[in-house]
Motif scaffolding. Structure first.
Motif, short mmCIF file in Angstrom:
data_model
loop_
_atom_site.label_atom_id
_atom_site.label_comp_id
_atom_site.label_asym_id
_atom_site.label_seq_id
_atom_site.Cartn_x
_atom_site.Cartn_y
_atom_site.Cartn_z
N UNK A 73 0.83 -1.21 0.00
CA UNK A 73 0.00 0.00 0.00
C UNK A 73 0.86 1.26 0.00
N UNK A 74 2.03 1.15 0.63
CA UNK A 74 2.91 2.31 0.67
C UNK A 74 3.26 2.77 -0.73
N UNK A 75 3.44 1.80 -1.63
CA UNK A 75 3.80 2.16 -3.00
C UNK A 75 2.66 2.87 -3.71
N UNK A 77 0.69 4.97 -2.16
CA UNK A 77 0.82 6.35 -1.69
C UNK A 77 1.96 7.07 -2.39
N UNK A 78 2.99 6.31 -2.72
CA UNK A 78 4.18 6.92 -3.32
C UNK A 78 4.07 7.07 -4.84
N UNK A 80 2.23 8.63 -7.13
CA UNK A 80 2.28 9.92 -7.86
C UNK A 80 3.66 10.55 -7.83
N UNK A 81 4.30 10.51 -6.67
CA UNK A 81 5.61 11.13 -6.56
C UNK A 81 6.63 10.39 -7.41
N UNK B 137 4.52 4.42 7.18
CA UNK B 137 4.41 3.05 6.67
C UNK B 137 5.79 2.44 6.54
N UNK B 194 5.55 18.08 -7.92
CA UNK B 194 6.34 17.43 -6.87
C UNK B 194 7.39 18.39 -6.37
#
Lengths: 377, 325
Positions: A73-75, A77-78, A80-81, B137, B194
């Protein structure tokens, strides 16, 4: 078996929410093990009961989020960046370096025929190139103007603005009344539109303007000015513009200084100048170092101030017949090519950008070296 | 109670005064008096010095405002015998009327506000998500990814401009004859969604929020998503406000990139409009400085209002971020 079932019934009764009848609980009862809710420190898990149906009324959750070493799940969240950084940061970096070293780079095709150092040679005026009209020419602007201008701007404005910011910060720190108000006044240059105030400086330094008027001179500072004369309003503007940030940093540094140092100096009846040089400056050395490095990096990238005051990279203005771009800086050189000759000369702009990057990289490395090895107190 | 230096011991604490070898032979009272005088003088000097510098700092603003109210003859010294006046002899409000008619303020304003709002929203979203992932996380490669991001901070933005220009060109966003307003907006918004520094800033902020809150939210059955928006974002609101304002100021001041990617002047931002507008008299070829300064006042005032209302956030944000935009 029976004993266990009774036990489970009792347990589910305990965990049943208020208002839910015993019958309803027993109806759906399939045997719920005795799991206490909440955070289980031993197993490092969070346990809670969810759902309306008691059959599904327990689930161990939180393991993924708290304890797992690989949380997909962390990926999310990441994502877009990571995507944006790849497209607009990492790819451009590699691409720019590639273009700088590319042989016979074609803007339309997007690649060259090999690798070479020729682009740097052209930028530094060591090699001839074919210009837009098909003639052979030597690039002189970069060596003659862009590099000297950038170096002068950096080595004049950075020490000057740090020095001024330091004495203003020390003075501001020592006063009692109107401190907040004056601090705000000194911060004002930061919250301005750079283009707008640059145009004001152009009026102030106009041939008929207030500066010539005050000092009874008749110097052309802006329009048709001598190359180095034009540097005066430029540097004044850059210093004026960069002081607020430096004051802010130094003032917050000063407010963190232990008063005992000054009391000790008072007992030794040290003079004010000595206190400034021997106590304040060394104690502020981390801040000053930080400002020096960021200041130099910022000065290497100067171009906005030239556009805002002069409107063109030349004291002759954009309408001037002279092709001598005597106010170019390194970054302005890159932008100038992008704006006017992006089709044919982009590889030279890339070479200029890579040279800038190298200079900044060296400065950053020096900073990390110095700040690690030398703490002044 | 004049006592000489020889028996000053014991007086030191009571009188709250420090004596040194230099002051041998003086009485406590003369020292006190001398110290008071020096203190008053040094206070006066400090104030004089600082007020003089403050006046120098705000002089350009003052000059901008009064020049915007002068006639051209007065600015060039024609009507005053070559002398510069510190207050307009005739206050020319008509300069502003002219600028409003001539300078397409509303178009540039709309462009700037649209670009500012959308790039700020995008930046806030990506920053919040990334900062949450990095601070709360756990996943494989977290430190590596974060280190790579931090390293990109060293790269000057100017280096990327060149290649980003090629990139947006390959997207077909900057065709000089067929560029639409939407494409121009996309060029000015998307590449700036960003900011590694803001991610770093917010991550530090998120890390200060105690882990117990996260566990409590888990016990209460909140998902990560809910926890992020209901707990972390409200707690980090001051940082988010600082980021938004700095981002807005950055858009307001950005010049070069819009200049490069906007093929139509009507798509450009306020700084480009200001620099590009030539308030030059077509007949005489003389620049009408009065009009020009009136336009700069109009561009500067919104920023000042922003500063007045959000001073705390701006100064704190700048103090920590140290970058414009």
């Amino acid at each position: 078996m029976l004993l266990e079932k009774i036990k489970n019934l009792l347990n589910s009764k305990k965990s049943a929410p208020n208002g839910q009848s015993e019958a309803a609980v027993s109806l759906f009862d399939t045997g719920i093990p005795d799991i206490p809710q909440g955070y289980d420190q031993e197993k490092d898990v969070v346990v809670r009961l969810v759902g309306k149906k008691p059959t599904k009324s327990y689930r161990v959750s939180g393991i993924d989020d708290v304890a797992s070493k690989n949380n997909w799940k962390a990926w999310l969240y990441l994502a877009p960046v990571v995507i944006l950084v790849s497209i607009f940061l990492l790819y451009p970096l590699i691409n720019t370096i590639y273009i700088a070293f590319a042989k016979e780079y074609s803007y339309i095709k997007g690649y060259g025929t090999g690798l070479t150092l020729d682009n740097f040679g052209v930028v530094l005026g060591l090699k001839e190139y074919v210009n837009a009209s098909g003639q052979r020419a030597t690039e002189t602007n970069f060596v003659n103007f862009a590099i000297p201008n950038t170096v002068v701007i950096a080595f004049v404005t950075v020490p000057l603005s740090i020095f001024l910011a330091l004495i203003i910060a020390v003075a501001l720190n020592s006063i009692k009344w109107f401190q907040k108000f004056l601090q705000t006044v000194f911060f004002l240059p930061y919250v301005t539109n750079g283009i707008a105030i640059g145009m004001v400086f152009a009026v102030i330094f106009d041939k008929q303007g207030i500066i010539n008027n005050l000092f009874h001179t008749n110097i052309a500072w802006i329009q048709n000015a001598e190359h180095w004369t034009a540097m005066v309003p430029l540097c004044i503007y850059i210093v004026w513009n960069s002081i607020p940030f430096k004051i802010l940093i130094l003032l917050s540094g000063l407010q963190g200084v232990d008063k005992q140092y000054y009391q000790a100096a008072q007992i030794d009846s040290a003079s004010k100048g000595k206190v400034l040089l021997r106590i304040t400056v060394p104690l502020l050395s981390p801040q000053i170092l930080y400002l020096m490095i960021t200041g130099f990096i910022g000065a290497f990238k100067e171009y906005n101030s030239i556009i805002s005051i002069f409107g063109a990279p030349s004291t002759a203005g954009s309408g001037g017949a002279s092709t001598e771009k005597n106010l170019l800086t390194v970054v302005y050189y890159v932008y100038d090519i992008l704006e006017h000759d992006s089709q044919t000369m982009i590889q030279y702009a890339a070479a200029g950008a890579v040279l800038l990057f190298a200079a900044i990289l060296i400065f950053t490395l020096i900073q990390s070296k110095v700040s690690k090895s030398r703490v002044y107190y | 109670m004049a006592k000489t230096y020889n028996n000053f011991q014991g007086q030191v604490l009571n009188q709250n005064i420090t004596l040194s070898i230099k002051e041998a032979g003086k009485t406590v009272e003369t020292i006190k008096k001398a110290e008071k005088v020096t203190k008053v003088i040094s206070t006066i000097i400090t104030y004089a010095f600082i007020v003089a510098l403050a006046l120098l700092v705000i002089f350009p603003f003052y000059w901008m405002i009064i020049t915007s109210l002068k006639s051209l003859d007065e600015i060039t010294g024609m009507s005053t015998g070559g002398r510069q006046t510190y207050f307009p002899e005739i206050v020319m409000w008509s300069n502003y009327v002219y600028v409003f008619q001539k300078f397409d303020f509303s178009t540039y304003m709309v462009n700037t506000v649209v670009v500012a709002i959308f790039s700020t929203i995008g930046t806030l979203l990506t920053t919040v998500f990334a900062a949450f992932a990095f601070s709360r996380l756990r996943f494989k490669g977290r430190e590596t990814v974060f280190a790579i991001l931090l390293m990109t901070m060293m790269i000057p933005g100017e280096m990327m401009v060149l290649s980003n220009y090629i990139t947006v060109a390959s997207f077909g966003w900057i065709e000089s004859d067929s560029q639409t307003l939407l494409q121009a907006y996309a060029c000015m918004i998307v590449p700036f969604w960003v900011s590694v520094f803001y991610i770093y800033l917010l991550r530090q902020n998120f890390k200060q929020i105690p882990n117990e809150l996260y566990l409590a939210a888990k016990v209460d059955g909140k998902s990560d998503w809910n926890y992020l928006w209901k707990v972390m974002v409200p707690l980090a609101a001051p940082t988010l406000i600082s980021i938004s304002i700095l981002k807005f100021m950055g858009t307001w001041n950005s010049y070069m990139w819009p200049q490069l990617v906007c093929k139509n002047e009507a798509y450009q931002l306020i700084s480009n409009g200001l620099r590009g507008s030539s308030f030059t008299n077509a007949d005489t070829g003389i620049t009408e400085y009065g009009y020009r300064m009136a336009a700069t006042v109009l561009v500067t005032v919104p920023l000042f209002l922003l500063f007045v209302f959000f001073r705390k956030y701006i100064m704190r944000g700048v103090g920590r971020a140290g970058i414009k935009g």
